[in-house]
Design an enzyme around this catalytic site. Structure first.
Site, PDB file in Angstrom:
ATOM      1  N   HIS A  74      -6.863 -14.759   9.143  1.00  0.00           N
ATOM      2  CA  HIS A  74      -5.559 -14.210   9.486  1.00  0.00           C
ATOM      3  C   HIS A  74      -5.682 -13.056  10.490  1.00  0.00           C
ATOM      4  O   HIS A  74      -4.908 -12.099  10.443  1.00  0.00           O
ATOM      5  CB  HIS A  74      -4.845 -13.737   8.217  1.00  0.00           C
ATOM      6  CG  HIS A  74      -4.668 -14.821   7.195  1.00  0.00           C
ATOM      7  ND1 HIS A  74      -3.803 -15.881   7.381  1.00  0.00           N
ATOM      8  CD2 HIS A  74      -5.269 -15.024   5.990  1.00  0.00           C
ATOM      9  CE1 HIS A  74      -3.867 -16.694   6.332  1.00  0.00           C
ATOM     10  NE2 HIS A  74      -4.745 -16.193   5.478  1.00  0.00           N
ATOM     11  N   ARG A  81       0.324 -12.179   5.475  1.00  0.00           N
ATOM     12  CA  ARG A  81       1.760 -12.468   5.392  1.00  0.00           C
ATOM     13  C   ARG A  81       2.531 -12.005   6.628  1.00  0.00           C
ATOM     14  O   ARG A  81       3.733 -12.248   6.720  1.00  0.00           O
ATOM     15  CB  ARG A  81       2.338 -11.808   4.135  1.00  0.00           C
ATOM     16  CG  ARG A  81       1.682 -12.307   2.849  1.00  0.00           C
ATOM     17  CD  ARG A  81       2.209 -11.600   1.628  1.00  0.00           C
ATOM     18  NE  ARG A  81       1.545 -12.034   0.399  1.00  0.00           N
ATOM     19  CZ  ARG A  81       1.744 -11.488  -0.797  1.00  0.00           C
ATOM     20  NH1 ARG A  81       2.596 -10.484  -0.925  1.00  0.00           N
ATOM     21  NH2 ARG A  81       1.101 -11.932  -1.848  1.00  0.00           N
ATOM     22  N   PRO A 124       0.824  -1.213   0.000  1.00  0.00           N
ATOM     23  CA  PRO A 124       0.000   0.000   0.000  1.00  0.00           C
ATOM     24  C   PRO A 124       0.856   1.260   0.000  1.00  0.00           C
ATOM     25  O   PRO A 124       1.879   1.336   0.687  1.00  0.00           O
ATOM     26  CB  PRO A 124      -0.792  -0.120   1.304  1.00  0.00           C
ATOM     27  CG  PRO A 124      -0.825  -1.586   1.587  1.00  0.00           C
ATOM     28  CD  PRO A 124       0.479  -2.121   1.097  1.00  0.00           C
ATOM     29  N   GLU A 125       0.441   2.238  -0.792  1.00  0.00           N
ATOM     30  CA  GLU A 125       1.136   3.516  -0.860  1.00  0.00           C
ATOM     31  C   GLU A 125       0.251   4.571  -0.199  1.00  0.00           C
ATOM     32  O   GLU A 125      -0.763   4.253   0.425  1.00  0.00           O
ATOM     33  CB  GLU A 125       1.466   3.845  -2.318  1.00  0.00           C
ATOM     34  CG  GLU A 125       2.347   2.776  -2.976  1.00  0.00           C
ATOM     35  CD  GLU A 125       2.649   3.054  -4.442  1.00  0.00           C
ATOM     36  OE1 GLU A 125       2.659   4.231  -4.848  1.00  0.00           O
ATOM     37  OE2 GLU A 125       2.870   2.083  -5.190  1.00  0.00           O
TER      38      GLU A 125
END
Length: 284
Positions: free
Chosen positions: A95, A115, A2-3
């Site tokens: 998750h 992740r 993400p930016e």
């Protein structure tokens, strides 16, 4: 990863749903999610329980939730982190890493990370600006961003212009996607030497960076898969407006030439061979 537009979209959602609420309980489901909080999960929960969130801020790609104690919760989404608002009776995500409940019994804040590259931590006294991220430069949408200082600093560097845009100590929040988009709009190839750019050229590039970021925020960011979503679990749609990134072989929206993909820092850069010719001079 993400930016700025994706993180700002999340920040806006958190400011709406979390600011002013008091934390009731904190559950850490995976220690890696708070690995940067060195005192551990018990301390993490203890210092946050009973604290009220007073605001939500951002520096580049980092978020922080200011607390009435003067401390802050720093959040970094990493590759796949999500900060989601969920009803108390919603089933746990596969998750789920950290859960915050609030004294009002309303929606929970859940940190979900497939992740586990992202994470949360507590910054003591960091409500205004956490020390841990103070080295990160202001982003170009920050009202206190100094345009002329940026222009001078970029031109002093002896590097490639795309590398400079990704330097978070020079300008924060710009990543691979939006760098390619801004360079396409500025008609600059990413390997152009920064010290060869004129001041007007750098100012134009900065203007395009701002335009791209603002448009992406309005669109809720860019989602290529289900890993990036806003706090309500919704995907952004700026990918429909991309002019460069991911368009290898497709016609340039400006001149019709097939777009090219080149290797860049273990990633890919996308540009138009005609509108963005490779420079003859390379950085020293």
């Amino acid at each position: 990863m993400p930016e700025l537009p994706e993180v700002e979209t999340v920040r806006q959602g958190l400011a709406t749903w979390v600011a002013g609420r008091t934390i009731d309980t904190v559950e850490v489901h995976h220690p890696r999610a708070i690995r940067r909080h060195l005192p551990g999960d018990a301390h993490f929960a203890a210092v946050l329980t009973g604290r009220t969130v007073t605001g939500v801020s951002r520096r580049g790609k980092y978020l922080w939730l200011a607390l009435d104690s003067g401390d802050a919760i720093i959040g970094h989404l990493g590759m796949s982190g999500q900060l989601l608002m969920q009803p108390a009776d919603a089933p746990d995500e596969t998750h789920l890493r950290v859960r915050f409940t609030f004294t009002d019994g309303g929606p929970q804040l859940r940190f979900v990370d497939q992740r586990t590259f992202g994470g949360l931590s507590v910054s003591e006294g960091g409500a205004v600006l956490p020390d841990e991220i103070a080295h990160i430069a202001r982003d170009p949408l920050d009202p206190r961003f100094d345009d002329e200082e940026f222009v001078a600093a970029l031109r002093r560097k002896r590097t490639e212009v795309k590398r400079a845009l990704l330097d978070q100590t020079l300008i924060s929040g710009v990543g691979n996607i939006y760098a390619d988009e801004a360079l396409w709009r500025a008609r600059l190839h990413g390997t152009r030497a920064t010290d060869a750019l004129t001041r007007p050229a750098v100012r134009r590039l900065l203007g395009h960076v701002r335009d791209v970021l603002r448009e992406a925020i309005v669109a809720g960011g860019t989602s290529f898969d289900a890993l990036y979503v806003n706090v309500n679990g919704e995907s952004g749609y700026f990918d429909r407006s991309l002019d460069a990134y991911g368009r290898e072989g497709l016609p340039c929206h400006r001149c019709g030439t097939a777009m090219r993909r080149e290797q860049f820092m273990n990633r890919s850069s996308y540009s138009c061979p005609r509108c963005q010719p490779r420079p003859r001079r390379t950085p020293r």
